[in-house]
Design a protein around this motif. Structure first.
Motif, short mmCIF file in Angstrom:
data_model
loop_
_atom_site.label_atom_id
_atom_site.label_comp_id
_atom_site.label_asym_id
_atom_site.label_seq_id
_atom_site.Cartn_x
_atom_site.Cartn_y
_atom_site.Cartn_z
N SER A 138 0.84 -1.20 0.00
CA SER A 138 0.00 0.00 0.00
C SER A 138 0.88 1.26 0.00
O SER A 138 1.79 1.38 0.82
CB SER A 138 -0.87 -0.03 1.26
OG SER A 138 -1.48 1.20 1.50
N ASP A 164 -4.79 5.16 4.38
CA ASP A 164 -4.05 4.12 5.11
C ASP A 164 -3.25 4.81 6.21
O ASP A 164 -2.26 5.49 5.94
CB ASP A 164 -3.13 3.36 4.14
CG ASP A 164 -2.51 2.13 4.79
OD1 ASP A 164 -2.40 2.11 6.04
OD2 ASP A 164 -2.13 1.20 4.06
N ARG A 198 -1.41 3.67 8.59
CA ARG A 198 -0.24 3.03 9.18
C ARG A 198 1.01 3.89 8.96
O ARG A 198 1.19 4.49 7.91
CB ARG A 198 -0.05 1.64 8.57
CG ARG A 198 -1.15 0.68 9.01
CD ARG A 198 -1.04 -0.66 8.32
NE ARG A 198 -1.34 -0.57 6.90
CZ ARG A 198 -1.20 -1.56 6.03
NH1 ARG A 198 -0.76 -2.73 6.45
NH2 ARG A 198 -1.51 -1.40 4.76
N ARG A 216 3.20 1.71 3.22
CA ARG A 216 2.50 1.67 4.52
C ARG A 216 2.41 0.25 5.08
O ARG A 216 2.07 0.07 6.25
CB ARG A 216 1.08 2.22 4.32
CG ARG A 216 0.89 3.70 4.61
CD ARG A 216 1.89 4.60 3.95
NE ARG A 216 1.71 5.99 4.40
CZ ARG A 216 2.54 6.99 4.12
NH1 ARG A 216 3.61 6.79 3.38
NH2 ARG A 216 2.32 8.20 4.57
N ARG A 273 -1.07 -4.25 1.23
CA ARG A 273 -2.47 -3.96 0.92
C ARG A 273 -3.21 -5.28 0.74
O ARG A 273 -4.28 -5.48 1.26
CB ARG A 273 -2.54 -3.13 -0.36
CG ARG A 273 -3.93 -3.03 -0.96
CD ARG A 273 -4.40 -1.62 -1.00
NE ARG A 273 -5.68 -1.49 -1.67
CZ ARG A 273 -6.76 -1.02 -1.06
NH1 ARG A 273 -6.71 -0.67 0.22
NH2 ARG A 273 -7.88 -0.89 -1.71
N ASN A 315 -6.64 -5.13 9.89
CA ASN A 315 -5.43 -4.41 10.30
C ASN A 315 -4.81 -3.57 9.17
O ASN A 315 -3.69 -3.09 9.29
CB ASN A 315 -4.39 -5.40 10.84
CG ASN A 315 -3.93 -6.40 9.78
OD1 ASN A 315 -4.34 -6.33 8.61
ND2 ASN A 315 -3.09 -7.34 10.18
N GLY A 316 -5.53 -3.37 8.08
CA GLY A 316 -5.01 -2.58 6.96
C GLY A 316 -4.45 -3.47 5.86
O GLY A 316 -4.45 -3.10 4.69
#
Ligand code: ZN
Length: 310
Positions: A85, A135, A137, A152, A155, A194-195
């Motif tokens: 991501s 995103d 993070r 990040r 994804r 968690n993303g």
């Protein structure tokens, strides 16, 4: 209950050259090496971990560099693409950055409404960057990649399978719901995860089986918070008839493993205790850390493991 699964925890691949793999992930992808240790079962081989600054689950790409391994051949029954991501508007930067670093296989694609940049890893690993909005993070900012474009975390991951049915049922049981489809590709998403909470399945009944080697994903691990959540997931999978290993202590998480329908090796790993368990957060990944049972091999390993960047 399997709704304890939060998304992807880590993805582990095989490589041929430890130093090149290390330089690629730290200097080109801009990830942080968060652990330098060895394979539990083959301690003369590194186990290298790359992630965001804190080694957050869902950002962790790991490698076993086997010096003499032959290159893998992509095919059915494996994770074919690992997708990272990056913020919206970043692909132009990455296209230039990857080309400037001699990366091959660079191509843009629109997949399920998402802009992606596909590229090859050191051993032909199937990678892509996808633009994702919101995103939250934290990226690692200690590397050459500017924070506004930095990775990040994961994804998604794409599984290439001859027949998607069994894996799709398993992923549904694991809390992943269908949120899109396009041709032979399905997107399954863990809402509120968690993303790193998307798995895509690409079904191709004509695909030859993958031949695993350098550049192949060895397994994909899914995250649960702790040992209690892992126990409940393990029990539910056993109830469903999966052959699953006992809990194994991997020092930085607890793991169980099982083969998913279609052939991909799945792991369920705990978020605890994490990578700061045995070294200071400021110095993650710098010193060679050995599992206790291999500590006696330290003098030999320090002489024989190939040198990698600091
Ligand atoms: Zn693993």
């Amino acid at each position: 209950m399997l709704n304890a699964i939060e998304g992807i925890h880590h993805i582990t691949s095989m490589a041929r050259d430890a130093a090149r793999t290390d330089a690629f992930h730290t200097k080109v992808l801009g990830l942080r090496r968060v652990k330098k240790t060895v394979n539990f079962d083959a301690p003369d081989v590194y186990h290298l971990y790359y992630a965001n600054g804190s080694g957050q689950p869902g950002t962790v790409m790991t490698y076993f560099p086997f010096p003499n391994i032959i290159r893998g051949v992509r095919g059915a029954g494996e994770v074919s693409t690992t997708v990272f991501s990056v913020p919206e508007g970043s692909l132009g930067f990455w296209e230039r950055h990857l080309a400037d670093n001699g990366v091959t296989g660079i191509r843009r694609a629109e997949i399920l409404g998402e802009s992606r940049l596909y590229f090859d890893g050191v051993d032909g690993d199937g990678f892509a960057l996808a633009e994702a909005s919101g995103d939250a993070r934290e990226p690692w900012t200690g590397a050459a990649v500017p924070a506004e474009h930095a990775i990040r975390g994961f994804r998604s991951a794409t599984l290439l399978l001859r027949d998607s049915g069994g894996a799709r049922e398993l992923l549904a049981l694991m809390g992943f719901r269908k949120t899109g489809s396009e041709g032979r590709r399905l997107r399954l998403e863990r809402a509120g995860g968690n993303g790193a909470d998307i798995v895509e399945i690409e079904a191709d009944s004509a695909a030859a089986p993958a031949r695993q080697g350098a550049g192949s994903v060895h397994h994909i691990a899914f995250a649960v918070a702790d040992a209690a959540a892992q126990r409940s997931v393990r029990e539910a999978l056993v109830q469903e008839g999966f052959q699953i290993t006992p809990v194994i202590d991997r020092d930085y998480f607890l793991s169980v493993y099982f083969r998913a329908p279609g052939g991909v090796l799945f792991e369920i790993a705990t978020d605890e205790p994490g990578f700061a368990r045995d070294e200071d957060l400021q110095h993650l990944g710098e010193a060679l850390k050995l599992p206790r049972q291999h500590e006696h091999l330290r003098p030999y390993l320090e002489r024989h493991l190939p040198a990698i960047g600091s």
